[in-house]
Write a protein that holds these residues in place. Structure first.
Motif, PDB file in Angstrom:
ATOM      1  N   GLU A   1       0.825  -1.215   0.000  1.00  0.00           N
ATOM      2  CA  GLU A   1       0.000   0.000   0.000  1.00  0.00           C
ATOM      3  C   GLU A   1       0.857   1.261   0.000  1.00  0.00           C
ATOM      4  N   LEU A   2       2.021   1.203   0.633  1.00  0.00           N
ATOM      5  CA  LEU A   2       2.942   2.348   0.567  1.00  0.00           C
ATOM      6  C   LEU A   2       3.397   2.556  -0.880  1.00  0.00           C
ATOM      7  N   THR A   3       3.696   1.473  -1.567  1.00  0.00           N
ATOM      8  CA  THR A   3       4.103   1.559  -2.979  1.00  0.00           C
ATOM      9  C   THR A   3       3.007   2.186  -3.830  1.00  0.00           C
ATOM     10  N   ALA A   4       1.771   1.790  -3.558  1.00  0.00           N
ATOM     11  CA  ALA A   4       0.631   2.305  -4.325  1.00  0.00           C
ATOM     12  C   ALA A   4       0.211   3.702  -3.880  1.00  0.00           C
ATOM     13  N   GLY A   5       0.728   4.144  -2.736  1.00  0.00           N
ATOM     14  CA  GLY A   5       0.351   5.453  -2.215  1.00  0.00           C
ATOM     15  C   GLY A   5      -0.994   5.448  -1.524  1.00  0.00           C
ATOM     16  N   THR A   6      -1.494   4.259  -1.166  1.00  0.00           N
ATOM     17  CA  THR A   6      -2.824   4.142  -0.569  1.00  0.00           C
ATOM     18  C   THR A   6      -2.796   3.792   0.918  1.00  0.00           C
ATOM     19  N   LEU A   7      -1.618   3.725   1.504  1.00  0.00           N
ATOM     20  CA  LEU A   7      -1.506   3.372   2.919  1.00  0.00           C
ATOM     21  C   LEU A   7      -2.222   4.411   3.777  1.00  0.00           C
ATOM     22  N   ARG A   8      -3.023   3.942   4.728  1.00  0.00           N
ATOM     23  CA  ARG A   8      -3.741   4.856   5.604  1.00  0.00           C
ATOM     24  C   ARG A   8      -2.775   5.684   6.440  1.00  0.00           C
ATOM     25  N   GLN A   9      -3.139   6.966   6.649  1.00  0.00           N
ATOM     26  CA  GLN A   9      -2.254   7.867   7.391  1.00  0.00           C
ATOM     27  C   GLN A   9      -1.997   7.369   8.809  1.00  0.00           C
ATOM     28  N   ASP A  10      -3.020   6.812   9.482  1.00  0.00           N
ATOM     29  CA  ASP A  10      -2.813   6.391  10.864  1.00  0.00           C
ATOM     30  C   ASP A  10      -1.815   5.253  10.961  1.00  0.00           C
ATOM     31  N   ARG A  11      -1.773   4.400   9.941  1.00  0.00           N
ATOM     32  CA  ARG A  11      -0.796   3.309   9.932  1.00  0.00           C
ATOM     33  C   ARG A  11       0.617   3.843   9.699  1.00  0.00           C
ATOM     34  N   PHE A  12       0.744   4.769   8.766  1.00  0.00           N
ATOM     35  CA  PHE A  12       2.060   5.354   8.509  1.00  0.00           C
ATOM     36  C   PHE A  12       2.520   6.178   9.704  1.00  0.00           C
ATOM     37  N   GLN A  13       1.616   6.883  10.317  1.00  0.00           N
ATOM     38  CA  GLN A  13       1.943   7.679  11.501  1.00  0.00           C
ATOM     39  C   GLN A  13       2.408   6.778  12.640  1.00  0.00           C
TER      40      GLN A  13
ATOM     41  N   TYR B   1      16.145  -2.446   4.427  1.00  0.00           N
ATOM     42  CA  TYR B   1      15.651  -1.134   4.003  1.00  0.00           C
ATOM     43  C   TYR B   1      16.222  -0.732   2.645  1.00  0.00           C
ATOM     44  N   ALA B   2      17.468  -1.100   2.379  1.00  0.00           N
ATOM     45  CA  ALA B   2      18.039  -0.815   1.064  1.00  0.00           C
ATOM     46  C   ALA B   2      17.306  -1.604  -0.013  1.00  0.00           C
ATOM     47  N   GLU B   3      17.032  -2.858   0.273  1.00  0.00           N
ATOM     48  CA  GLU B   3      16.348  -3.731  -0.679  1.00  0.00           C
ATOM     49  C   GLU B   3      14.908  -3.273  -0.919  1.00  0.00           C
ATOM     50  N   VAL B   4      14.179  -3.026   0.162  1.00  0.00           N
ATOM     51  CA  VAL B   4      12.783  -2.615   0.046  1.00  0.00           C
ATOM     52  C   VAL B   4      12.680  -1.216  -0.573  1.00  0.00           C
ATOM     53  N   GLY B   5      13.559  -0.317  -0.123  1.00  0.00           N
ATOM     54  CA  GLY B   5      13.527   1.040  -0.669  1.00  0.00           C
ATOM     55  C   GLY B   5      13.750   1.062  -2.164  1.00  0.00           C
ATOM     56  N   ALA B   6      14.721   0.292  -2.647  1.00  0.00           N
ATOM     57  CA  ALA B   6      15.005   0.251  -4.085  1.00  0.00           C
ATOM     58  C   ALA B   6      13.854  -0.386  -4.853  1.00  0.00           C
ATOM     59  N   ALA B   7      13.271  -1.460  -4.290  1.00  0.00           N
ATOM     60  CA  ALA B   7      12.167  -2.142  -4.968  1.00  0.00           C
ATOM     61  C   ALA B   7      10.938  -1.249  -5.066  1.00  0.00           C
ATOM     62  N   ILE B   8      10.632  -0.536  -3.987  1.00  0.00           N
ATOM     63  CA  ILE B   8       9.464   0.356  -4.002  1.00  0.00           C
ATOM     64  C   ILE B   8       9.700   1.525  -4.951  1.00  0.00           C
ATOM     65  N   ALA B   9      10.912   2.073  -4.947  1.00  0.00           N
ATOM     66  CA  ALA B   9      11.213   3.204  -5.832  1.00  0.00           C
ATOM     67  C   ALA B   9      11.019   2.835  -7.293  1.00  0.00           C
ATOM     68  N   ALA B  10      11.282   1.571  -7.637  1.00  0.00           N
ATOM     69  CA  ALA B  10      11.187   1.133  -9.033  1.00  0.00           C
ATOM     70  C   ALA B  10       9.750   1.041  -9.533  1.00  0.00           C
ATOM     71  N   LYS B  11       8.770   0.942  -8.606  1.00  0.00           N
ATOM     72  CA  LYS B  11       7.391   0.760  -9.056  1.00  0.00           C
ATOM     73  C   LYS B  11       6.381   1.615  -8.289  1.00  0.00           C
ATOM     74  N   ALA B  12       6.853   2.627  -7.579  1.00  0.00           N
ATOM     75  CA  ALA B  12       5.950   3.477  -6.806  1.00  0.00           C
ATOM     76  C   ALA B  12       5.025   4.258  -7.733  1.00  0.00           C
ATOM     77  N   SER B  13       3.836   4.531  -7.228  1.00  0.00           N
ATOM     78  CA  SER B  13       2.861   5.300  -7.999  1.00  0.00           C
ATOM     79  C   SER B  13       3.340   6.734  -8.194  1.00  0.00           C
ATOM     80  N   ASP B  14       2.842   7.376  -9.229  1.00  0.00           N
ATOM     81  CA  ASP B  14       3.153   8.789  -9.457  1.00  0.00           C
ATOM     82  C   ASP B  14       2.523   9.627  -8.339  1.00  0.00           C
ATOM     83  N   ASN B  15       3.184  10.729  -8.003  1.00  0.00           N
ATOM     84  CA  ASN B  15       2.691  11.634  -6.957  1.00  0.00           C
ATOM     85  C   ASN B  15       2.399  10.887  -5.653  1.00  0.00           C
ATOM     86  N   ASN B  16       3.286   9.968  -5.337  1.00  0.00           N
ATOM     87  CA  ASN B  16       3.107   9.154  -4.137  1.00  0.00           C
ATOM     88  C   ASN B  16       3.270  10.026  -2.892  1.00  0.00           C
TER      89      ASN B  16
END
Length: 225
Positions: free
Chosen positions: A27-39, A140-155
């Motif tokens: 959901e973070l990759t898609a930009g749909t993660l709920r704010q309370d979860r990210f907070q 974090y390096a692995e996940v960060g790079a993987a998410i960056a490669a497919k993250a939604s626009d205006n995430n």
């Protein structure tokens, strides 16, 4: 010859894929993660990073050379300043002050993970402590790079993504992994296996940490406070 990191990755391949597949990261990759979860994640991660910096400082104290002392001393400072600068940007957006973060309680998963590393910092060797702290770098390096490669626009989480996909962070992780590979070459089989076991345990804690944030984990005894 297989390096320590190659073997550690082979032994944790399914677990690391499970981290990529967690709802939090999808959901973070898609930009749909709920704010309370990210907070919730940000507050717990801010508390975590302070203790992680202590573990890295202990690692620097145990390091066998001036180069590795400086490397992990700088990493300890970076854990406090580099990542927390990103966190503070988000927390300010959410209207959460540093005082409120400091007054928050570490979740059961957070306390277990940091306690595990700090205990190794007290009783372990340079080799075992390095194995215990390394997954926080590598995952974090692995996940960060993987998410960056497919993250939604205006995430809305782009700053978080950019922090862990940044070349500077990726390079610091590579240096830590190289240090682990070097030291593992000179260990006996029993110590080498212990390093692998500690690495796996920390990868398991990484899965638990993200899962706990998604569940908004609190202490089950909180109702009695």
């Amino acid at each position: 010859m297989t390096t320590f990191l190659e073997e550690a990755r082979q032994e944790t391949a399914k677990l690391r894929q499970a981290i990529h597949d967690l709802p939090f990261n999808l959901e973070l990759t898609a930009g749909t993660l709920r704010q309370d979860r990210f907070q919730h994640y940000l507050i717990q991660d801010a508390l975590y990073l302070t203790e992680y910096a202590r573990a890295l400082a202990a690692l620097a104290a145990k390091a066998p050379s001036a180069g590795t002392i400086a490397q992990f001393g700088e990493a300890a400072a970076g854990a406090v300043f580099f990542e927390q600068a990103m966190q503070q940007t988000f927390l300010t957006t959410f209207g959460i002050t540093a005082a409120e973060v400091a007054a928050s309680s570490a979740s059961p998963t957070n306390l277990a993970y940091t306690g595990f590393m700090l205990a190794e910092g007290m009783k372990g060797t340079y080799e075992t402590l390095l194995a215990a702290v390394l997954p926080c770098f590598s995952i974090y390096a692995e996940v960060g790079a993987a998410i960056a490669a497919k993250a939604s626009d205006n995430n809305p989480f782009q700053l978080w993504i950019d922090t862990y996909a940044a070349p500077e962070f990726q390079q610091s992780v590579q240096r830590a992994e190289e240090a682990a590979n070097r030291i593992a070459q000179d260990t006996n089989p029993a110590l080498y296996r212990k390093m692998l076991n500690l690495f796996r345990c920390s990868v398991e804690f990484e899965w638990m940490f993200w899962d706990a944030a998604y569940r908004l984990e609190t202490w089950p005894t909180a109702i009695y406070r």
